[in-house]
Design a protein around this motif. Structure first.
Motif, short mmCIF file in Angstrom:
data_model
loop_
_atom_site.label_atom_id
_atom_site.label_comp_id
_atom_site.label_asym_id
_atom_site.label_seq_id
_atom_site.Cartn_x
_atom_site.Cartn_y
_atom_site.Cartn_z
N SER A 188 -0.25 -10.85 -2.51
CA SER A 188 -0.71 -9.13 -2.13
C SER A 188 0.23 -7.96 -1.86
O SER A 188 1.44 -7.90 -2.16
CB SER A 188 -1.78 -8.66 -0.91
OG SER A 188 -0.87 -8.96 0.34
N PRO A 189 -0.17 -6.63 -2.49
CA PRO A 189 0.48 -5.52 -2.78
C PRO A 189 1.79 -5.18 -1.35
O PRO A 189 2.46 -4.78 -1.09
CB PRO A 189 -0.53 -4.00 -2.80
CG PRO A 189 -1.36 -5.14 -3.73
CD PRO A 189 -1.12 -6.32 -3.30
N GLU A 190 0.80 -5.57 -0.06
CA GLU A 190 0.74 -5.35 1.23
C GLU A 190 1.96 -6.50 1.69
O GLU A 190 3.21 -6.02 2.29
CB GLU A 190 0.26 -4.92 2.14
CG GLU A 190 -0.81 -3.71 2.35
CD GLU A 190 -2.64 -3.49 2.78
OE1 GLU A 190 -3.12 -4.29 2.35
OE2 GLU A 190 -2.49 -3.08 4.03
N GLN A 191 1.84 -7.41 0.80
CA GLN A 191 2.78 -8.59 1.05
C GLN A 191 4.22 -8.41 0.39
O GLN A 191 4.71 -8.77 1.19
CB GLN A 191 2.05 -10.09 0.92
CG GLN A 191 1.14 -10.52 1.44
CD GLN A 191 0.17 -11.75 1.46
OE1 GLN A 191 0.14 -12.03 0.25
NE2 GLN A 191 -0.47 -12.63 2.39
N ALA A 194 7.93 -7.79 1.55
CA ALA A 194 8.83 -8.29 1.64
C ALA A 194 10.46 -7.16 0.97
O ALA A 194 11.43 -7.74 1.28
CB ALA A 194 7.83 -9.76 0.20
N ALA A 195 9.27 -6.91 0.82
CA ALA A 195 10.55 -5.81 0.25
C ALA A 195 11.61 -5.06 0.82
O ALA A 195 13.05 -4.58 1.12
CB ALA A 195 10.06 -4.40 -1.06
N LEU A 234 6.67 0.00 -8.11
CA LEU A 234 6.26 0.72 -8.61
C LEU A 234 4.52 0.14 -9.13
O LEU A 234 4.01 1.58 -9.30
CB LEU A 234 6.96 0.89 -9.99
CG LEU A 234 9.12 1.35 -9.66
CD1 LEU A 234 9.75 1.49 -10.91
CD2 LEU A 234 9.20 2.94 -8.61
N LEU A 235 4.82 -0.48 -9.60
CA LEU A 235 3.21 -1.43 -10.25
C LEU A 235 3.26 -2.56 -9.60
O LEU A 235 4.17 -3.34 -10.14
CB LEU A 235 3.22 -1.12 -12.08
CG LEU A 235 4.07 0.05 -13.06
CD1 LEU A 235 4.36 0.27 -13.71
CD2 LEU A 235 2.96 1.05 -12.29
N TYR A 236 1.87 -2.67 -10.12
CA TYR A 236 1.18 -4.23 -9.71
C TYR A 236 0.23 -4.05 -10.62
O TYR A 236 -0.58 -3.97 -10.28
CB TYR A 236 0.81 -4.00 -7.80
CG TYR A 236 0.73 -5.61 -7.28
CD1 TYR A 236 1.56 -6.74 -6.87
CD2 TYR A 236 -1.22 -5.62 -7.51
CE1 TYR A 236 1.42 -7.21 -6.68
CE2 TYR A 236 -1.53 -7.14 -7.05
CZ TYR A 236 -0.63 -7.81 -6.07
OH TYR A 236 -0.98 -9.02 -6.07
N VAL A 241 -3.75 1.04 -5.53
CA VAL A 241 -3.91 0.83 -4.30
C VAL A 241 -3.75 2.36 -3.84
O VAL A 241 -2.77 2.93 -4.00
CB VAL A 241 -2.38 -0.26 -4.20
CG1 VAL A 241 -2.74 0.17 -1.84
CG2 VAL A 241 -3.16 -1.39 -4.30
N SER A 242 -4.55 2.52 -2.18
CA SER A 242 -4.10 4.32 -2.22
C SER A 242 -4.48 3.39 -0.77
O SER A 242 -5.29 3.81 0.14
CB SER A 242 -4.86 4.88 -2.90
OG SER A 242 -5.11 6.55 -1.89
N LEU A 243 -2.83 3.26 0.16
CA LEU A 243 -3.45 3.23 1.79
C LEU A 243 -2.30 4.60 2.50
O LEU A 243 -1.96 4.97 1.22
CB LEU A 243 -2.84 1.92 2.07
CG LEU A 243 -3.76 0.43 1.38
CD1 LEU A 243 -2.87 -0.49 1.66
CD2 LEU A 243 -5.21 0.57 2.14
N GLU A 244 -2.95 4.51 3.64
CA GLU A 244 -1.74 5.62 3.96
C GLU A 244 0.19 5.18 3.46
O GLU A 244 0.13 5.92 4.12
CB GLU A 244 -1.38 5.50 5.65
CG GLU A 244 -0.88 6.32 6.30
CD GLU A 244 -1.04 6.24 8.19
OE1 GLU A 244 -0.67 7.10 8.69
OE2 GLU A 244 -2.35 6.32 8.70
#
Length: 176
Positions: A67-70, A74-75, A100-102, A107-110
């Protein structure tokens, strides 16, 4: 389900090219991430906090089941392994990995915004991304990379091709 995501990498401390090569290898070793393509490497002047050494920047396309958060986790883990210490915003760093892109997701999280904020305003991100981009308009934007680069004509001149890094294990890392 897997998604193609694009990451921006930068380094201006230590052996910059080796930091980039190790970051790509370590990303590729992460479960759920496979590096597909890597851009050329570009040398650029620092952005934001300018009292520091020049950066080497590049972009990679990855296939991921994360997922984007996962993927962000990892990064950040790879950054920590390679000695990244966050002290000054936009300050010197051994490695910086930005999501940069997924796929076509927004996605708009804090702690995570995709597409990356300021993507269309940073030649040092757009030039390497153009090397590996396989599409027309950028997701979340209405125009192509070339359109945004045309708006940054002066900034674009400060992005100088440095060379390439062969990140695959067992290869000559700097192509010599």
């Amino acid at each position: 389900m897997s998604v193609v995501a694009y990451l921006g990498l930068g380094s201006n401390q230590g052996h910059r090219a080796e930091n980039l090569r190790q970051a790509i290898q370590k990303l590729n070793e992460q479960p759920g991430i496979r590096v597909l393509r890597a851009s050329a490497v570009y040398e650029t002047e620092p952005f934001g906090y300018v009292e520091q050494e020049a950066f080497l920047n590049m972009a990679v396309a990855i296939e991921t089941a994360l997922s984007p958060e996962q993927l962000l986790d990892a990064a950040l883990s790879v950054e920590r392994v390679l000695g990244r210490v966050r002290t000054i915003r936009w300050g010197p760093r051994t490695i910086d990995i930005d999501l940069l892109l997924y796929g076509t997701s927004s996605v708009s999280l804090e702690h995570l915004v995709i597409p990356h904020p300021g993507l269309s305003e940073r030649a040092f991100v757009l030039v390497p991304l153009r090397d590996i981009w396989e599409g027309d308009a950028l997701p979340g934007y209405s125009q192509t990379i070339d359109h945004y680069l045309s708006l940054l004509a002066e900034d674009h001149k400060g992005v100088r091709e440095w060379g390439a890094i062969n990140w695959e294990i067992g290869s000559d890392p700097f192509g010599s």
